[in-house]
Design an enzyme around this catalytic site. Sequence first.
Site, PDB file in Angstrom:
ATOM      1  N   ASN A  10       0.856  -1.182   0.000  1.00 43.05           N
ATOM      2  CA  ASN A  10       0.000   0.000   0.000  1.00 43.05           C
ATOM      3  C   ASN A  10       0.900   1.243   0.000  1.00 43.05           C
ATOM      4  O   ASN A  10       1.659   1.469   0.951  1.00 43.05           O
ATOM      5  CB  ASN A  10      -0.888  -0.035   1.247  1.00 43.05           C
ATOM      6  N   ASP A  12      -0.031   4.444  -0.219  1.00 42.66           N
ATOM      7  CA  ASP A  12      -0.726   5.688   0.145  1.00 42.66           C
ATOM      8  C   ASP A  12       0.175   6.709   0.829  1.00 42.66           C
ATOM      9  O   ASP A  12       0.097   7.907   0.567  1.00 42.66           O
ATOM     10  CB  ASP A  12      -1.872   5.401   1.138  1.00 42.66           C
ATOM     11  N   HIS A  13       0.997   6.221   1.758  1.00 47.82           N
ATOM     12  CA  HIS A  13       1.695   7.181   2.613  1.00 47.82           C
ATOM     13  C   HIS A  13       2.909   7.819   1.953  1.00 47.82           C
ATOM     14  O   HIS A  13       3.450   8.792   2.479  1.00 47.82           O
ATOM     15  CB  HIS A  13       1.981   6.559   3.980  1.00 47.82           C
ATOM     16  N   ARG A  21       3.916  18.830   1.136  1.00 46.89           N
ATOM     17  CA  ARG A  21       4.591  19.992   0.558  1.00 46.89           C
ATOM     18  C   ARG A  21       3.895  20.504  -0.707  1.00 46.89           C
ATOM     19  O   ARG A  21       4.330  21.469  -1.301  1.00 46.89           O
ATOM     20  CB  ARG A  21       6.040  19.626   0.196  1.00 46.89           C
ATOM     21  N   HIS A  46      -5.523   3.550  -1.752  1.00 42.68           N
ATOM     22  CA  HIS A  46      -6.848   3.920  -1.250  1.00 42.68           C
ATOM     23  C   HIS A  46      -7.146   5.348  -1.691  1.00 42.68           C
ATOM     24  O   HIS A  46      -6.510   6.289  -1.218  1.00 42.68           O
ATOM     25  CB  HIS A  46      -6.840   3.808   0.286  1.00 42.68           C
ATOM     26  N   ARG A  48      -9.203   8.095  -1.075  1.00 43.89           N
ATOM     27  CA  ARG A  48     -10.186   8.500  -0.056  1.00 43.89           C
ATOM     28  C   ARG A  48     -11.031   9.643  -0.579  1.00 43.89           C
ATOM     29  O   ARG A  48     -10.597  10.415  -1.442  1.00 43.89           O
ATOM     30  CB  ARG A  48      -9.480   8.919   1.237  1.00 43.89           C
ATOM     31  N   ARG A  52      -6.783  12.675   0.742  1.00 47.73           N
ATOM     32  CA  ARG A  52      -5.693  13.105   1.621  1.00 47.73           C
ATOM     33  C   ARG A  52      -4.348  12.504   1.211  1.00 47.73           C
ATOM     34  O   ARG A  52      -3.306  13.000   1.584  1.00 47.73           O
ATOM     35  CB  ARG A  52      -6.004  12.766   3.078  1.00 47.73           C
ATOM     36  N   HIS A  53      -4.371  11.384   0.486  1.00 44.85           N
ATOM     37  CA  HIS A  53      -3.074  10.877  -0.014  1.00 44.85           C
ATOM     38  C   HIS A  53      -3.132  10.628  -1.523  1.00 44.85           C
ATOM     39  O   HIS A  53      -2.741  11.490  -2.296  1.00 44.85           O
ATOM     40  CB  HIS A  53      -2.534   9.689   0.803  1.00 44.85           C
ATOM     41  N   GLU A  73      -8.552   0.445  -3.110  1.00 44.22           N
ATOM     42  CA  GLU A  73      -9.420   0.465  -1.925  1.00 44.22           C
ATOM     43  C   GLU A  73     -10.385   1.623  -2.074  1.00 44.22           C
ATOM     44  O   GLU A  73      -9.967   2.750  -2.373  1.00 44.22           O
ATOM     45  CB  GLU A  73      -8.584   0.641  -0.663  1.00 44.22           C
ATOM     46  N   THR A 103      -7.266   6.364   9.961  1.00 48.26           N
ATOM     47  CA  THR A 103      -7.080   5.254   9.034  1.00 48.26           C
ATOM     48  C   THR A 103      -8.345   4.413   9.106  1.00 48.26           C
ATOM     49  O   THR A 103      -9.262   4.745   9.853  1.00 48.26           O
ATOM     50  CB  THR A 103      -5.814   4.445   9.396  1.00 48.26           C
ATOM     51  N   THR A 104      -8.396   3.343   8.317  1.00 46.55           N
ATOM     52  CA  THR A 104      -9.609   2.541   8.270  1.00 46.55           C
ATOM     53  C   THR A 104      -9.782   1.779   9.577  1.00 46.55           C
ATOM     54  O   THR A 104      -9.100   0.791   9.823  1.00 46.55           O
ATOM     55  CB  THR A 104      -9.552   1.569   7.072  1.00 46.55           C
ATOM     56  N   GLU A 154     -10.998  -9.479   2.690  1.00 46.54           N
ATOM     57  CA  GLU A 154      -9.746  -9.146   3.382  1.00 46.54           C
ATOM     58  C   GLU A 154     -10.096  -8.972   4.848  1.00 46.54           C
ATOM     59  O   GLU A 154     -10.950  -8.149   5.195  1.00 46.54           O
ATOM     60  CB  GLU A 154      -9.136  -7.862   2.803  1.00 46.54           C
ATOM     61  N   HIS A 197      -3.779  -4.674   7.704  1.00 48.41           N
ATOM     62  CA  HIS A 197      -3.929  -3.526   8.593  1.00 48.41           C
ATOM     63  C   HIS A 197      -3.044  -3.687   9.828  1.00 48.41           C
ATOM     64  O   HIS A 197      -3.200  -4.624  10.589  1.00 48.41           O
ATOM     65  CB  HIS A 197      -5.368  -3.273   9.051  1.00 48.41           C
ATOM     66  N   HIS A 220       1.476   1.244   5.969  1.00 49.83           N
ATOM     67  CA  HIS A 220       2.044   2.272   6.838  1.00 49.83           C
ATOM     68  C   HIS A 220       3.400   1.873   7.412  1.00 49.83           C
ATOM     69  O   HIS A 220       4.353   2.643   7.387  1.00 49.83           O
ATOM     70  CB  HIS A 220       1.048   2.587   7.964  1.00 49.83           C
TER      71      HIS A 220
HETATM   72  N1  PXP Z   1      -5.858  -3.268   3.747  1.00 47.51           N
HETATM   73  C1  PXP Z   1      -6.838  -2.353   3.766  1.00 47.51           C
HETATM   74  C2  PXP Z   1      -8.165  -2.724   3.215  1.00 47.51           C
HETATM   75  C3  PXP Z   1      -6.606  -1.058   4.280  1.00 47.51           C
HETATM   76  O1  PXP Z   1      -7.601  -0.146   4.298  1.00 47.51           O
HETATM   77  C4  PXP Z   1      -5.324  -0.739   4.744  1.00 47.51           C
HETATM   78  C5  PXP Z   1      -5.044   0.639   5.260  1.00 47.51           C
HETATM   79  O2  PXP Z   1      -5.257   1.574   4.253  1.00 47.51           O
HETATM   80  C6  PXP Z   1      -4.323  -1.720   4.658  1.00 47.51           C
HETATM   81  C7  PXP Z   1      -4.628  -2.986   4.186  1.00 47.51           C
HETATM   82  C8  PXP Z   1      -2.909  -1.442   5.073  1.00 47.51           C
HETATM   83  O3  PXP Z   1      -2.847  -1.154   6.427  1.00 47.51           O
HETATM   84  P1  PXP Z   1      -1.504  -0.571   7.017  1.00 47.51           P
HETATM   85  O4  PXP Z   1      -1.251   0.730   6.343  1.00 47.51           O
HETATM   86  O5  PXP Z   1      -1.790  -0.447   8.468  1.00 47.51           O
HETATM   87  O6  PXP Z   1      -0.426  -1.570   6.694  1.00 47.51           O
END
Ligand code: PXP
Length: 246
Positions: A10, A12-13, A21, A46, A48, A52-53, A73, A103-104, A154, A197, A220
């Site tokens: 993932n 996203d971050h 920035r 994801h 959103r 936000r990301h 996602e 977060t979710t 999942e 997660h 993350h």
């Molecule tokens: N799976 C799903 C469906 C999620 O929503 C997330 C968080 O966005 C993750 C996995 C990954 O979780 P983490 O960022 O805590 O590893």
Amino acid sequence: MTAPLRLGVNIDHVATIRNARGGDHPDPVRAAEIVASVGGDGITAHLREDRRHIRDEDLARIQEATDLPLNLEMAATQEMLEIALRHKPHAACIVPEKREERTTEGGLDAAGLHNTLVPIVDALREQDIRVSLFIEANERQLDAALRLGAPVVEFHTGEYAHAILDGDSEKTASEVKRISDMAALAAKNGIEPHAGHGLTFENVQPIAAIPQIAELNIGHYLIGEAVFIGLEAAIRKMRDLMDDAR
Ligand code: PXP
């Protein structure tokens, strides 16, 4: 032999840091290319509601940059459905989404939202997008996924991750058992179980050992840990550039 376990990364971050920035760096597309180059099995992102990301344009750029399957996602909304149908990712994982959450938090109430989910799951399936539902590992939610005809679930591993952080070994064991039992039940009913997660180097192995689980999605921690694994090299390179300039 147990089937191989796929890793969806993932990214996203990476976009969270970029957006701090407002520029282009660090680009989540570059992260996606690294995932591909080191043998990751998929990119998870994801989009959103508040962007936000990951942003809309990132999706197409990620899809262009790598051949890895994209797991989008998404919240169960008309807006996100339209975006998914336009981009046709390999998979769409329907997640609960609250504006104020960091977060979710917790799984999708697939049982309570059955009527909302039916047209969304059907529309995605018609376009050959593999539907996954991000649910808590329990029979009620699994049964709802079955009734919706989702090929994948999942399991949310947040409670498990928290139990380990709390040092609660009894709860940790019961969480592993719950996820493991539900993974077996999902597989028995023809649903492919995934999990994710809060997974880290420290807590991933008991979940990775569950034989029916086919894929883990991790974000993350990997991006956070990449800062430390990569910071030394980045500082050294800056030091060299500065020294060479004098
Ligand atoms: N799976 C799903 C469906 C999620 O929503 C997330 C968080 O966005 C993750 C996995 C990954 O979780 P983490 O960022 O805590 O590893």
